[in-house]
Motif scaffolding. Structure first.
Motif, short mmCIF file in Angstrom:
data_model
loop_
_atom_site.label_atom_id
_atom_site.label_comp_id
_atom_site.label_asym_id
_atom_site.label_seq_id
_atom_site.Cartn_x
_atom_site.Cartn_y
_atom_site.Cartn_z
N THR A 266 0.84 -1.20 0.00
CA THR A 266 0.00 0.00 0.00
C THR A 266 0.88 1.25 0.00
OG1 THR A 266 -1.72 -1.18 1.26
CG2 THR A 266 -1.81 1.24 1.24
N PRO A 267 0.61 2.22 -0.88
CA PRO A 267 1.43 3.44 -0.92
C PRO A 267 1.55 4.10 0.45
CG PRO A 267 -0.06 3.37 -2.79
CD PRO A 267 -0.46 2.23 -1.90
N ALA A 268 2.74 4.57 0.75
CA ALA A 268 3.01 5.19 2.05
C ALA A 268 2.08 6.37 2.32
CB ALA A 268 4.47 5.62 2.13
N ALA A 269 1.78 7.13 1.26
CA ALA A 269 0.89 8.29 1.43
C ALA A 269 -0.50 7.86 1.87
CB ALA A 269 0.81 9.08 0.13
N ASN A 270 -0.99 6.74 1.32
CA ASN A 270 -2.30 6.23 1.70
C ASN A 270 -2.30 5.72 3.13
OD1 ASN A 270 -2.76 6.81 -0.94
ND2 ASN A 270 -3.57 4.81 -1.52
N VAL A 271 -1.20 5.04 3.51
CA VAL A 271 -1.08 4.55 4.89
C VAL A 271 -1.06 5.72 5.87
CG1 VAL A 271 0.43 3.33 6.51
CG2 VAL A 271 0.08 2.42 4.21
N ALA A 272 -0.34 6.77 5.51
CA ALA A 272 -0.26 7.95 6.36
C ALA A 272 -1.64 8.60 6.52
CB ALA A 272 0.73 8.96 5.79
N SER A 273 -2.39 8.68 5.42
CA SER A 273 -3.74 9.24 5.49
C SER A 273 -4.64 8.39 6.37
CB SER A 273 -4.33 9.37 4.08
OG SER A 273 -3.62 10.30 3.31
N LEU A 274 -4.54 7.07 6.19
CA LEU A 274 -5.35 6.16 7.01
C LEU A 274 -5.02 6.30 8.49
CD1 LEU A 274 -5.20 3.00 4.73
CD2 LEU A 274 -7.28 4.23 5.36
N HIS A 275 -3.73 6.39 8.78
CA HIS A 275 -3.32 6.57 10.17
C HIS A 275 -3.93 7.83 10.77
CE1 HIS A 275 -0.51 8.40 13.17
NE2 HIS A 275 -0.72 7.24 13.74
N GLU A 276 -3.87 8.92 10.02
CA GLU A 276 -4.43 10.18 10.50
C GLU A 276 -5.93 10.07 10.75
OE1 GLU A 276 -5.07 14.81 8.98
OE2 GLU A 276 -3.89 13.41 7.78
N TRP A 277 -6.66 9.51 9.78
CA TRP A 277 -8.11 9.42 9.90
C TRP A 277 -8.51 8.45 11.02
CZ3 TRP A 277 -8.07 8.50 3.97
CH2 TRP A 277 -7.92 9.73 3.31
N ILE A 278 -7.77 7.36 11.16
CA ILE A 278 -8.11 6.37 12.18
C ILE A 278 -7.85 6.91 13.58
CG2 ILE A 278 -7.42 4.13 13.15
CD1 ILE A 278 -7.07 3.19 10.21
N THR A 279 -6.71 7.57 13.78
CA THR A 279 -6.42 8.10 15.11
C THR A 279 -7.40 9.21 15.48
OG1 THR A 279 -4.71 9.54 14.11
CG2 THR A 279 -3.98 7.48 15.12
N LEU A 294 -17.97 -0.81 27.24
CA LEU A 294 -17.83 -2.27 27.17
C LEU A 294 -16.61 -2.79 27.92
CD1 LEU A 294 -18.85 -2.82 23.44
CD2 LEU A 294 -20.17 -3.42 25.47
N GLY A 295 -15.85 -1.89 28.54
CA GLY A 295 -14.74 -2.33 29.37
C GLY A 295 -13.36 -2.21 28.76
N SER A 296 -13.27 -1.67 27.54
CA SER A 296 -11.98 -1.50 26.89
C SER A 296 -11.51 -0.05 27.02
CB SER A 296 -12.06 -1.87 25.40
OG SER A 296 -12.32 -3.24 25.25
N GLU A 297 -10.32 0.22 26.50
CA GLU A 297 -9.79 1.58 26.47
C GLU A 297 -9.31 1.91 25.07
OE1 GLU A 297 -9.50 4.20 28.55
OE2 GLU A 297 -10.75 3.10 29.98
N PRO A 298 -9.66 3.09 24.53
CA PRO A 298 -9.12 3.50 23.23
C PRO A 298 -7.63 3.77 23.35
CG PRO A 298 -10.33 5.30 24.24
CD PRO A 298 -10.54 4.11 25.12
N VAL A 299 -6.89 3.52 22.25
CA VAL A 299 -5.44 3.72 22.28
C VAL A 299 -5.03 4.79 21.26
CG1 VAL A 299 -3.18 2.66 21.97
CG2 VAL A 299 -5.02 1.39 23.10
N GLY A 300 -5.19 4.51 19.98
CA GLY A 300 -4.87 5.50 18.96
C GLY A 300 -3.39 5.70 18.68
N GLU A 301 -2.55 4.71 19.01
CA GLU A 301 -1.12 4.82 18.69
C GLU A 301 -0.87 4.39 17.25
OE1 GLU A 301 1.01 2.61 21.61
OE2 GLU A 301 0.59 4.04 23.22
N GLY A 302 0.33 4.70 16.74
CA GLY A 302 0.64 4.48 15.34
C GLY A 302 1.15 3.10 14.99
N GLY A 303 1.59 2.99 13.73
CA GLY A 303 2.05 1.71 13.21
C GLY A 303 3.26 1.14 13.93
#
Length: 329
Positions: A266-279, A294-303
């Motif tokens: 997957t192109p690095a630019a697309n991965v970077a965009s996905l990381h930004e949107w997901i976090t 539900l008992g979990s905790e959000p994290v939001g750390e990177g690859g």
């Protein structure tokens, strides 16, 4: 004076220009990622921890990517079927895997898979979830965690415990629990936590090693009860549930992490965009409120953080295979 041939030539030239523009649009659109819906492949059946996390992510993620987000459950092989699907998918970032690090770090160590630990690119860590032993709330045999430990130590009782499939975090937690308690159970693999919990409530099995996320609705509904936490002390529903330390057992941490992976090329630019949107999505109330409830905790750390977790799973799986405690069912 009206010149028919000239007007006809102008019309045809204009039509040709419009056709060229329409033909060029899709190619131009494909330069703006994403240009079609995002598919989140969950390698387990609906109703389990990973499935719940993926569906919770899909709501805010749709807003950031500007496209529909679809959850596609591909259960089987302890997560190998769904993981293989994404490893073979077109490497453009539109097909992603939502899974635990074990699908990449553990499964290739115990079964023959068409992918390896480096066949996908880690994008982001979504959540961390305590792992618990759950039983039916009205089961008179297991009023306490001590009752359960006593039962599994007794070979005459033959306690049957379900997990989410070979090499899944639940499976690893069960194996580590057996080692910690110096006991053995009748282990039953399922295609995810959802089917295992259904059989538990139906009386087909005695207990399930599960992430609290998928068990919480049944605990709140009164059908199930958490007996012990396989890791550090947790809060919320688990605030009064004992840990291995409190039960006098050797300690291990089975806390489950869920992350997002993309096909390797997957192109690095697309991965970077996905990381930004997901976090950004992980920080939204639509995700955090559901996950925490539900008992979990959000994290939001990177690859990089997700890659460390995968590497840790590889090390754990390799060690347990050599010791003979981890085998494919």
């Amino acid at each position: 004076m009206f010149n028919a041939p000239s007007s006809r030539r102008g019309f045809l030239q204009g039509a040709a220009s419009l056709a060229a523009c329409s033909m060029a649009f899709p190619a131009g659109a494909q330069n703006r990622f994403p240009w079609k819906p995002i598919t989140l492949v969950v390698p387990f059946a609906p109703g389990g921890n990973v499935d719940i996390v993926a569906r919770s992510l899909g709501v805010p993620l749709t807003k950031w990517v500007g496209q529909s987000v679809i959850v596609d459950n591909r259960a089987g092989g302890g997560g190998a079927v769904g993981t293989s699907t994404v490893a073979r998918a077109e490497a453009d970032g539109h097909t992603l895997l939502v899974a635990t690090p074990g699908q990449l770090g553990t499964l290739p160590e115990i079964i023959k898979t068409p992918y390896k630990a480096d066949s996908l690119v880690p994008v982001a860590v979504l959540s961390r979830t305590p792992v618990v032993v759950v039983v039916r709330a009205n089961d008179p045999r297991f009023k306490t965690a001590a009752d359960f430990i006593k039962a599994v130590k007794s070979t005459s009782q033959g306690v049957t415990v379900g997990h989410a499939g070979p090499g899944s975090p639940n499976h690893l937690a069960l194996l580590q629990f057996e080692d910690s308690a110096q006991a053995q159970v009748n282990a039953v693999p399922y295609k995810g936590s959802g089917p295992a919990l259904v059989d538990l409530m139906g009386g087909q099995i005695d207990a399930v090693i599960d992430q609290i996320t998928s068990s919480t609705p049944h605990i709140k509904g009164g059908a199930l009860r958490a007996l012990m936490v396989l890791g550090p002390q947790a809060g919320g529903l688990l605030a009064s549930v004992p840990t291995q330390v409190q039960l006098g057992l050797p300690v291990f941490d089975a806390t489950t992490f869920v992350g997002v992976f993309a096909p390797k090329a997957t192109p690095a630019a697309n991965v970077a965009s996905l990381h930004e949107w997901i976090t950004k999505s992980v920080a939204q109330p639509e995700f955090t409120n559901v996950i925490r409830d539900l008992g979990s905790e959000p994290v939001g750390e990177g690859g990089a953080a997700l890659q460390r977790l995968v590497s840790g799973e590889v090390a754990l799986a390799t060690r347990m295979v050599k010791q003979g405690r981890l085998k494919a069912d």
